[in-house]
Design a protein around this motif. Structure first.
Motif, mmCIF file in Angstrom:
data_model
loop_
_atom_site.group_PDB
_atom_site.id
_atom_site.type_symbol
_atom_site.label_atom_id
_atom_site.label_comp_id
_atom_site.label_asym_id
_atom_site.label_seq_id
_atom_site.Cartn_x
_atom_site.Cartn_y
_atom_site.Cartn_z
ATOM 1 N N ALA A 43 -24.880 19.114 -4.984
ATOM 2 C CA ALA A 43 -24.988 19.787 -3.689
ATOM 3 C C ALA A 43 -26.178 20.743 -3.701
ATOM 4 O O ALA A 43 -26.542 21.288 -4.743
ATOM 5 N N GLY A 44 -26.787 20.920 -2.549
ATOM 6 C CA GLY A 44 -27.877 21.886 -2.437
ATOM 7 C C GLY A 44 -29.255 21.336 -2.703
ATOM 8 O O GLY A 44 -30.211 22.106 -2.808
ATOM 9 N N ASN A 45 -29.434 20.008 -2.815
ATOM 10 C CA ASN A 45 -30.764 19.425 -2.967
ATOM 11 C C ASN A 45 -31.402 19.292 -1.585
ATOM 12 O O ASN A 45 -31.036 18.428 -0.787
ATOM 13 N N VAL A 46 -32.352 20.161 -1.300
ATOM 14 C CA VAL A 46 -33.012 20.205 0.004
ATOM 15 C C VAL A 46 -34.504 19.987 -0.200
ATOM 16 O O VAL A 46 -35.156 20.723 -0.953
ATOM 17 N N PHE A 47 -35.047 18.979 0.473
ATOM 18 C CA PHE A 47 -36.438 18.596 0.304
ATOM 19 C C PHE A 47 -37.295 19.045 1.485
ATOM 20 O O PHE A 47 -36.857 19.010 2.634
ATOM 21 N N ASP A 48 -38.526 19.448 1.178
ATOM 22 C CA ASP A 48 -39.588 19.576 2.161
ATOM 23 C C ASP A 48 -40.587 18.468 1.841
ATOM 24 O O ASP A 48 -40.968 18.289 0.675
ATOM 25 N N ASN A 83 -49.473 23.822 12.511
ATOM 26 C CA ASN A 83 -48.887 25.146 12.378
ATOM 27 C C ASN A 83 -47.366 25.134 12.546
ATOM 28 O O ASN A 83 -46.732 26.193 12.606
ATOM 29 N N GLY A 84 -46.779 23.935 12.622
ATOM 30 C CA GLY A 84 -45.337 23.830 12.784
ATOM 31 C C GLY A 84 -44.591 24.319 11.548
ATOM 32 O O GLY A 84 -45.142 24.394 10.447
ATOM 33 N N ALA A 85 -43.310 24.654 11.742
ATOM 34 C CA ALA A 85 -42.473 25.101 10.631
ATOM 35 C C ALA A 85 -42.038 23.906 9.787
ATOM 36 O O ALA A 85 -41.913 22.787 10.288
ATOM 37 N N LEU A 86 -41.812 24.143 8.508
ATOM 38 C CA LEU A 86 -41.345 23.094 7.609
ATOM 39 C C LEU A 86 -39.954 22.611 8.014
ATOM 40 O O LEU A 86 -39.076 23.418 8.337
ATOM 41 N N LEU A 87 -39.767 21.297 7.986
ATOM 42 C CA LEU A 87 -38.449 20.719 8.189
ATOM 43 C C LEU A 87 -37.733 20.619 6.845
ATOM 44 O O LEU A 87 -38.379 20.474 5.797
ATOM 45 N N ASN A 88 -36.420 20.674 6.874
ATOM 46 C CA ASN A 88 -35.601 20.504 5.668
ATOM 47 C C ASN A 88 -34.873 19.171 5.740
ATOM 48 O O ASN A 88 -34.328 18.808 6.777
ATOM 49 N N PHE A 89 -34.875 18.433 4.634
ATOM 50 C CA PHE A 89 -34.167 17.165 4.531
ATOM 51 C C PHE A 89 -33.126 17.313 3.425
ATOM 52 O O PHE A 89 -33.462 17.378 2.242
ATOM 53 N N ILE A 90 -31.855 17.391 3.827
ATOM 54 C CA ILE A 90 -30.768 17.714 2.911
ATOM 55 C C ILE A 90 -30.175 16.424 2.337
ATOM 56 O O ILE A 90 -29.662 15.578 3.076
ATOM 57 N N ALA A 91 -30.248 16.259 1.032
ATOM 58 C CA ALA A 91 -29.771 15.042 0.383
ATOM 59 C C ALA A 91 -28.248 15.027 0.304
ATOM 60 O O ALA A 91 -27.623 16.072 0.094
ATOM 61 N N PRO A 92 -27.621 13.854 0.442
ATOM 62 C CA PRO A 92 -26.186 13.751 0.173
ATOM 63 C C PRO A 92 -25.916 14.182 -1.275
ATOM 64 O O PRO A 92 -26.762 13.965 -2.155
ATOM 65 N N PRO A 93 -24.767 14.780 -1.562
ATOM 66 C CA PRO A 93 -24.497 15.301 -2.910
ATOM 67 C C PRO A 93 -24.610 14.274 -4.031
ATOM 68 O O PRO A 93 -24.959 14.620 -5.163
ATOM 69 N N ASP A 94 -24.317 12.989 -3.728
ATOM 70 C CA ASP A 94 -24.374 11.966 -4.773
ATOM 71 C C ASP A 94 -25.698 11.221 -4.804
ATOM 72 O O ASP A 94 -25.877 10.304 -5.618
ATOM 73 N N THR A 142 -35.528 27.755 7.357
ATOM 74 C CA THR A 142 -36.812 28.089 7.950
ATOM 75 C C THR A 142 -36.640 28.076 9.456
ATOM 76 O O THR A 142 -35.598 27.649 9.961
ATOM 77 N N PRO A 143 -37.653 28.489 10.233
ATOM 78 C CA PRO A 143 -37.517 28.437 11.691
ATOM 79 C C PRO A 143 -37.169 27.058 12.211
ATOM 80 O O PRO A 143 -36.551 26.922 13.253
ATOM 81 N N GLY A 144 -37.560 26.005 11.484
ATOM 82 C CA GLY A 144 -37.219 24.662 11.941
ATOM 83 C C GLY A 144 -36.085 24.046 11.162
ATOM 84 O O GLY A 144 -35.780 22.877 11.307
ATOM 85 N N GLY A 145 -35.441 24.838 10.281
ATOM 86 C CA GLY A 145 -34.457 24.272 9.376
ATOM 87 C C GLY A 145 -33.030 24.514 9.794
ATOM 88 O O GLY A 145 -32.743 25.237 10.732
ATOM 89 N N VAL A 146 -32.130 23.861 9.071
ATOM 90 C CA VAL A 146 -30.703 24.066 9.281
ATOM 91 C C VAL A 146 -30.045 24.291 7.939
ATOM 92 O O VAL A 146 -30.468 23.738 6.940
ATOM 93 N N PRO A 147 -29.010 25.141 7.862
ATOM 94 C CA PRO A 147 -28.332 25.364 6.591
ATOM 95 C C PRO A 147 -27.403 24.225 6.241
ATOM 96 O O PRO A 147 -26.922 23.520 7.113
ATOM 97 N N GLU A 148 -27.186 24.010 4.944
ATOM 98 C CA GLU A 148 -26.242 22.988 4.510
ATOM 99 C C GLU A 148 -24.814 23.515 4.672
ATOM 100 O O GLU A 148 -24.604 24.706 4.920
#
Length: 248
Positions: A63-68, A162-173, A214-220
């Motif tokens: 859990a918690g693997n978040v990619f930019d 100049n856009g904010a970084l997006l977050n790509f949240i990996a499934p835990p497995d 981040t401004p463009g991100g979402v929390p897991e």
């Protein structure tokens, strides 16, 4: 972290690959215009023409693997000029999935996309539901395993440096992130036709060990749980292609 040049051997050639650890980065990854997101685990994209394997990033499950992921550069289509950025060209797109991966549709043609998998080849399995993206308003996302998702240039807004970084949240497995392009004849239907896309994108990948918002991100989900506990203590997220010549 330097890009390793040796990885899994596929029917379409040798895929580039590298491993990444939390806090690490991979830079200088070249994604050529003929790179198919469906060319994974040694399975060629089943479409027309020659394509290259998707770039592979390996990492430890948890859990918690978040990619930019950020991408720069230009490609073309139909053998034309290289004038299209990683967010995709103008016009609708709806491509059918393959090799156990989902379909994807949206309003940008031939964008940079990704997919998370485990070490188990999804070939022959039922793919998850298709996602729909809006290239003008891309969003951070927590996709399912084997569910192809939009990356574009990895920033909010359309072609906005100049856009904010997006977050790509990996499934835990998940233990693999594949990065490539998505394409098809007239940008609709079965995947394929990567062979006539000149140019390339240069991609950088960073792995966080937490869902830093981040401004463009979402929390897991784990972050949401902490936020909820905090609130409780205080008182209670058509191009038309020119047909390629077919050798006899």
């Amino acid at each position: 972290m330097a890009v390793a040049l040796l990885a899994a051997l596929s029917a379409g050639g040798v895929a580039q690959a590298d491993a990444i650890a939390p806090g690490g980065s991979i830079t200088g990854v070249v994604i050529t215009g003929d790179t198919s997101i469906y060319n994974i685990f040694g399975h060629d994209d089943p479409g027309v023409g020659v394509d290259s394997p998707a770039f592979l990033v390996t990492f430890a499950a948890g859990a918690g693997n978040v990619f930019d992921v950020t991408a720069r550069g230009e490609i073309g289509c139909c053998g034309g000029a290289t004038n299209q950025g990683p967010d995709g060209g103008a016009g609708p797109m709806s491509i059918t999935g393959a090799n156990g991966l989902s379909s994807l549709s949206g309003n940008g043609q031939i964008p940079v996309v990704g997919v998370f998998t485990t070490d188990t080849d999804p070939f022959g399995s039922a793919p998850p539901a298709a996602l729909t993206f809006d290239a003008n308003n891309p969003a951070s996302i927590a996709p399912l395993l084997n569910q192809v998702f939009y990356i574009g240039d990895g920033l909010t807004g359309f072609a906005d440096p100049n856009g904010a970084l997006l977050n790509f949240i990996a499934p835990p497995d998940a233990t693999r992130l594949y990065i490539g392009l998505i394409d098809g004849y007239s940008f609709t239907g079965p995947t394929g036709w990567y062979h006539d896309n000149p140019g390339s994108f240069t991609v950088a990948v960073h792995l966080n060990n937490e869902a830093s918002v981040t401004p463009g991100g979402v929390p897991e989900p784990a972050t949401w749980a902490l936020m909820i506990l905090g609130f409780a203590g205080a008182g209670g997220a058509l191009r038309r292609r020119r047909p390629a010549a077919v050798a006899a």
